[in-house]
Write an enzyme that holds these catalytic residues in place. Structure first.
Site, PDB file in Angstrom:
ATOM      1  N   ASP A  74       0.857  -1.180   0.000  1.00  0.00           N
ATOM      2  CA  ASP A  74       0.000   0.000   0.000  1.00  0.00           C
ATOM      3  C   ASP A  74       0.898   1.237   0.000  1.00  0.00           C
ATOM      4  O   ASP A  74       2.030   1.190   0.480  1.00  0.00           O
ATOM      5  CB  ASP A  74      -0.881   0.043   1.251  1.00  0.00           C
ATOM      6  N   ASP A  85      -1.821  -2.428  -4.836  1.00  0.00           N
ATOM      7  CA  ASP A  85      -2.686  -2.893  -3.751  1.00  0.00           C
ATOM      8  C   ASP A  85      -3.508  -1.698  -3.254  1.00  0.00           C
ATOM      9  O   ASP A  85      -4.217  -1.074  -4.024  1.00  0.00           O
ATOM     10  CB  ASP A  85      -1.857  -3.536  -2.645  1.00  0.00           C
ATOM     11  N   ASP A  94      -4.502   1.879   3.719  1.00  0.00           N
ATOM     12  CA  ASP A  94      -5.209   0.795   4.402  1.00  0.00           C
ATOM     13  C   ASP A  94      -5.011   0.896   5.910  1.00  0.00           C
ATOM     14  O   ASP A  94      -3.903   1.188   6.385  1.00  0.00           O
ATOM     15  CB  ASP A  94      -4.725  -0.559   3.901  1.00  0.00           C
ATOM     16  N   ARG A 123     -13.764   0.411  -2.477  1.00  0.00           N
ATOM     17  CA  ARG A 123     -13.142   0.604  -1.159  1.00  0.00           C
ATOM     18  C   ARG A 123     -12.876   2.083  -0.877  1.00  0.00           C
ATOM     19  O   ARG A 123     -11.750   2.497  -0.678  1.00  0.00           O
ATOM     20  CB  ARG A 123     -11.848  -0.206  -1.027  1.00  0.00           C
TER      21      ARG A 123
END
Length: 449
Positions: free
Chosen positions: A228, A267, A271, A321
């Site tokens: 990330d 990715d 996060d 997301r």
């Protein structure tokens, strides 16, 4: 005492900006903002304002504002950033000013590194890997194992050693105004530490050279990458503010397909997992990305953590997301979502609430083209909740949960077990209708001065 809120002063202080660095010695020595109401504000020593989301609770979030001169650094190379970060277990307050763009894929001497450099000496080759795990011969019932998978993992480990930057507690990492500050190809790892500030940085092109094939992921298998741009794992009191996140210049549309599946090298953007807690994400821009923000890495994460506030961010060209939320208490307000397909990034959904997540989404604005159904803006697994009101679709207040539930067999719940109180700067009514305009010039990296 915490400094004045960046939100209250941002527009007014645009009218009179004095950079001590520019006046005295060129950009990079410091940034001083003059504000008629708040007085002089030092960008690097700004702390999160009172009641500004979950990260303001308890001890608040001050980052490295107490750093002494020996722990105040200006960095412009990967090697300098590594040295400034020091040990991930050192809790001494530190202030890191990023001047210009740092390329994580360089060695200590500044030489550019490629995927071939990371693979060198490991025995890995993509051609051999594809031959070894072709579903036609290897099957689809088990994860890859054997010589080429071992080699892939070794090559990935070499890349991680170079591009993963471990952030210690009590740290501020702030981009120097006017220098296009940022990190390309790297990942900030904020793991099991408290009190971190990340501001005014562009995170671009965080790419995994060695995605793993997982034939058991979904019906057709998937390629899964490992980095990330910013990752929180068991972290507390983190403020991510005025940053820009993008896949550019390598967009997903350029990814090849192997075994009929996209060879995904990206990715997450930001996060928040492994029971991280007390996080505020404000005034960032997220653009040109697929799996953007994951809150909670597993449906089985314990309850009581993953309390996150997400406000005044711009989401444009985001597939999904934004965020995907599990377990925690998440407040999502005054964000602007433009779900028009951008550079091949087409919407799957914006907000997902699953694993009993308790989401309050209020006074957000969605720009929705006629080709996208309002029912696609939300998603869930039947156990998550999304409460809130005042959400706008093309300027009209719309019950997003009702639209989703009418089209889904797994209804989102409409009540939550908490009431947001840390809501500084919450805008409603006419102010919320103006979010597309006001956030266009007040979000992302390069705005703070």
């Amino acid at each position: 005492m915490a400094s004045a809120s960046h939100r209250r002063s941002l527009r007014k202080r645009r009218t009179l900006i004095v950079s001590a660095a520019v006046v005295a010695a060129g950009v990079g020595a410091g940034a001083v903002v003059m504000n008629a109401n708040a007085g002089t504000v030092d960008l690097y020593h700004q702390t999160l304002a009172a009641k500004d989301g979950w990260a303001s609770s308890g001890t608040g979030t001050t980052g490295g504002t107490k750093a002494d001169s020996a722990h105040t650094f200006t960095v412009s190379t990967r090697a300098q950033l590594v040295k400034a970060l020091g040990s991930a277990t050192d809790t001494t307050p530190r202030m890191i000013k990023v001047k210009g763009t740092i390329d994580a894929n360089t060695n200590d001497a500044g030489k550019k590194l490629t995927c071939a450099d990371y693979a060198s000496g490991t025995g890995y080759s993509l051609t051999s890997y594809l031959k070894a795990f072709d579903p036609a011969t290897y099957g689809r019932s088990k994860l890859p194992s054997g010589t080429q998978e071992t080699a892939r993992a070794a090559a990935q480990k070499k890349q991680a050693a170079n591009i993963v930057f471990k952030v210690p507690a009590n740290t501020s990492i702030v981009g120097v105004p006017g220098t296009k500050a940022g990190i390309t190809g790297g990942m900030l790892q904020i793991q099991n530490v408290d009190n971190v500030i990340v501001r005014n940085l562009t995170f671009a092109a965080t790419e995994d050279c060695f995605p793993q094939w997982d034939p058991t992921d979904g019906d057709d298998g998937n390629w899964n990458s490992n980095y990330d741009a910013v990752t929180l794992r068991g972290a507390t009191h983190v403020w991510a503010d005025h940053n820009t996140f993008t896949d550019a210049p390598h967009l997903d549309s350029a990814n090849p397909k192997y075994y009929g599946r996209e060879y995904q090298i990206h990715d997450g953007d930001l996060d928040i997992t492994k029971s991280s807690d007390l996080v505020t994400v404000s005034r960032n821009q997220f653009t040109n990305h697929d799996k953007t923000m994951l809150i909670g890495s597993s449906d089985s994460e314990p309850s009581g953590k993953l309390r996150v506030s997400i406000h005044h961010n711009v989401w444009k060209g985001i597939v999904q997301r934004a965020p995907l939320s599990r377990v925690g208490q998440i407040h999502i307000y005054n964000n602007y979502y433009d779900v028009t397909t951008l550079n091949g990034y087409a919407l799957q959904y914006s907000i997902n609430s699953r694993a009993k997540a308790q989401v309050v989404a209020a006074n957000n604005y969605w720009k929705v083209p006629s080709t996208v159904k309002v029912s696609k803006l939300l998603s869930g697994d039947g156990t998550g909740a999304i409460a809130g009101s005042g959400n706008l679709v093309n300027g009209t207040v719309t019950d997003l949960v009702a639209a989703y539930n009418a089209a889904s067999s797994k209804d989102l719940k409409t009540s939550v077990n908490w009431t947001p109180t840390l809501t500084a700067g919450l805008e409603s009514g006419a102010a919320a209708k103006n979010l597309p305009t006001t956030l266009a010039t007040t979000t992302g990296a390069g705005v703070l001065s």
